[in-house]
Write a protein that holds these residues in place. Sequence first.
Motif, PDB file in Angstrom:
ATOM      1  N   ARG A 102     -67.907  -4.155  39.250  1.00  0.00           N
ATOM      2  CA  ARG A 102     -67.258  -2.596  39.750  1.00  0.00           C
ATOM      3  C   ARG A 102     -66.417  -3.087  39.938  1.00  0.00           C
ATOM      4  NH1 ARG A 102     -67.971   0.179  43.936  1.00  0.00           N
ATOM      5  NH2 ARG A 102     -70.426  -0.514  44.588  1.00  0.00           N
ATOM      6  N   LEU A 103     -65.488  -3.881  41.385  1.00  0.00           N
ATOM      7  CA  LEU A 103     -64.973  -4.006  42.121  1.00  0.00           C
ATOM      8  C   LEU A 103     -63.969  -4.973  41.268  1.00  0.00           C
ATOM      9  CD1 LEU A 103     -66.344  -5.198  45.268  1.00  0.00           C
ATOM     10  CD2 LEU A 103     -65.646  -2.778  45.449  1.00  0.00           C
ATOM     11  N   LEU A 104     -64.505  -6.029  40.568  1.00  0.00           N
ATOM     12  CA  LEU A 104     -63.049  -6.968  39.948  1.00  0.00           C
ATOM     13  C   LEU A 104     -62.983  -6.655  38.805  1.00  0.00           C
ATOM     14  CD1 LEU A 104     -65.587 -10.122  40.112  1.00  0.00           C
ATOM     15  CD2 LEU A 104     -63.523  -9.189  41.298  1.00  0.00           C
ATOM     16  N   LEU A 105     -63.325  -5.389  37.555  1.00  0.00           N
ATOM     17  CA  LEU A 105     -62.701  -4.749  36.639  1.00  0.00           C
ATOM     18  C   LEU A 105     -61.538  -3.977  36.745  1.00  0.00           C
ATOM     19  CD1 LEU A 105     -65.967  -4.626  34.525  1.00  0.00           C
ATOM     20  CD2 LEU A 105     -64.450  -5.952  34.431  1.00  0.00           C
ATOM     21  N   PRO A 106     -61.519  -3.004  38.291  1.00  0.00           N
ATOM     22  CA  PRO A 106     -60.369  -3.010  38.287  1.00  0.00           C
ATOM     23  C   PRO A 106     -59.514  -3.382  38.223  1.00  0.00           C
ATOM     24  CG  PRO A 106     -62.312  -1.403  38.817  1.00  0.00           C
ATOM     25  CD  PRO A 106     -62.805  -2.601  38.699  1.00  0.00           C
ATOM     26  N   TYR A 107     -60.244  -4.452  39.621  1.00  0.00           N
ATOM     27  CA  TYR A 107     -58.712  -5.129  40.232  1.00  0.00           C
ATOM     28  C   TYR A 107     -57.945  -6.188  38.802  1.00  0.00           C
ATOM     29  CZ  TYR A 107     -57.052  -9.489  42.369  1.00  0.00           C
ATOM     30  OH  TYR A 107     -55.815 -10.528  43.100  1.00  0.00           O
ATOM     31  N   PRO A 151     -63.726 -10.268  31.128  1.00  0.00           N
ATOM     32  CA  PRO A 151     -62.678  -9.996  32.438  1.00  0.00           C
ATOM     33  C   PRO A 151     -63.145  -9.877  33.950  1.00  0.00           C
ATOM     34  CG  PRO A 151     -64.009  -8.082  31.157  1.00  0.00           C
ATOM     35  CD  PRO A 151     -64.158  -8.888  29.940  1.00  0.00           C
ATOM     36  N   ILE A 152     -64.537 -10.389  34.053  1.00  0.00           N
ATOM     37  CA  ILE A 152     -65.148 -10.397  35.127  1.00  0.00           C
ATOM     38  C   ILE A 152     -64.855 -11.611  35.484  1.00  0.00           C
ATOM     39  CG2 ILE A 152     -67.417 -10.115  36.428  1.00  0.00           C
ATOM     40  CD1 ILE A 152     -68.619  -8.202  34.481  1.00  0.00           C
ATOM     41  N   ASN A 203     -72.446  -5.057  43.486  1.00  0.00           N
ATOM     42  CA  ASN A 203     -71.035  -4.037  42.644  1.00  0.00           C
ATOM     43  C   ASN A 203     -70.075  -5.306  42.243  1.00  0.00           C
ATOM     44  OD1 ASN A 203     -70.571  -5.945  45.284  1.00  0.00           O
ATOM     45  ND2 ASN A 203     -70.224  -4.115  46.121  1.00  0.00           N
ATOM     46  N   ALA A 204     -70.694  -6.773  41.927  1.00  0.00           N
ATOM     47  CA  ALA A 204     -69.531  -7.464  40.897  1.00  0.00           C
ATOM     48  C   ALA A 204     -68.238  -6.889  40.191  1.00  0.00           C
ATOM     49  CB  ALA A 204     -70.214  -8.921  41.406  1.00  0.00           C
ATOM     50  N   SER A 216     -71.976 -18.484  39.656  1.00  0.00           N
ATOM     51  CA  SER A 216     -71.405 -18.556  40.892  1.00  0.00           C
ATOM     52  C   SER A 216     -70.115 -17.886  40.848  1.00  0.00           C
ATOM     53  CB  SER A 216     -70.975 -20.757  40.945  1.00  0.00           C
ATOM     54  OG  SER A 216     -70.243 -20.814  42.077  1.00  0.00           O
ATOM     55  N   ASN A 217     -69.511 -17.622  42.344  1.00  0.00           N
ATOM     56  CA  ASN A 217     -68.832 -17.149  42.045  1.00  0.00           C
ATOM     57  C   ASN A 217     -66.815 -18.107  42.525  1.00  0.00           C
ATOM     58  OD1 ASN A 217     -69.081 -18.181  44.839  1.00  0.00           O
ATOM     59  ND2 ASN A 217     -68.533 -16.546  46.407  1.00  0.00           N
ATOM     60  N   THR A 218     -67.589 -19.454  43.415  1.00  0.00           N
ATOM     61  CA  THR A 218     -66.580 -20.212  43.324  1.00  0.00           C
ATOM     62  C   THR A 218     -66.316 -21.434  42.655  1.00  0.00           C
ATOM     63  OG1 THR A 218     -67.677 -21.031  45.099  1.00  0.00           O
ATOM     64  CG2 THR A 218     -66.169 -18.884  45.493  1.00  0.00           C
TER      65      THR A 218
END
Length: 249
Positions: free
Chosen positions: A55-60, A87-88, A52-53, A164-166
């Motif tokens: 889906r959650l990050l793009l609107p943010y 954008p992600i 869901n990364a 990676s996320n970080t």
Amino acid sequence: MRFVASHFPLAFSLLLLAACNRQQPADDTVAPTPSAERNVPGPSLTAIADSNAARLLLPYGKQYPASEVIVHTRLGDIRVKLYDDTPIHKANFLLLARRGVFDETVFNRVVKGFAVQGGASDHRTIRLSRYRLPPEILPQHFHKRGALGMARYDDDENPGQLSSNTDFYFVQGQTMTPAQSQAMAGRSLTPAQQRTYATVGGVPSLDGKYTVFGEVTEGLDVVDKIANEPVDPYKWPKKDVDIKIEIVK
């Protein structure tokens, strides 16, 4: 413990497999350290997953945009432009910066003449899931000197090239002839990109393999200073180079 990478192009991905040994095991009799997470808008860091990364990050990213950050270190400041067409990765970086995640991290792998990697921590208090980001590898963004990219597992464990996320890195690299850069690159380079590698430098062997989502606009000398720091056998600076990130605009 930390892992040692024998081949530079895999240096970033191998570091994602382990934490270093500076942190002591938790003692159940000791109260947990309060979280330093800032109370700012955005998705829960423990709710984001591979599935869901986007889906959650793009609107943010659309609701809370920004395109410029400053990475503050004891060696100076690095001003960074984040790309709109990744954008992600951009939204993820902004979310973690605003929540204070990166402010609990350091530059944890330094390979002079190659790159400096940050985003790891021995003392993180902020909880987040170990999600990964869909790749946003674009031909116009390449590993020139000063490029900002995201680390990942190598292809054997990660055929989808999820980031990676970080763990992020700044490219230092070296100059080379157009023929050399094209021979090293993981994809075809434009004449302009070959000229950049010849005049500015970089690491073309990473092209087409890792997502580049920004670039240094000021402070390349600080990247060089970090790259010149004395390191231990695991390429971790002997004196920590702490990270504090400021969102500019």
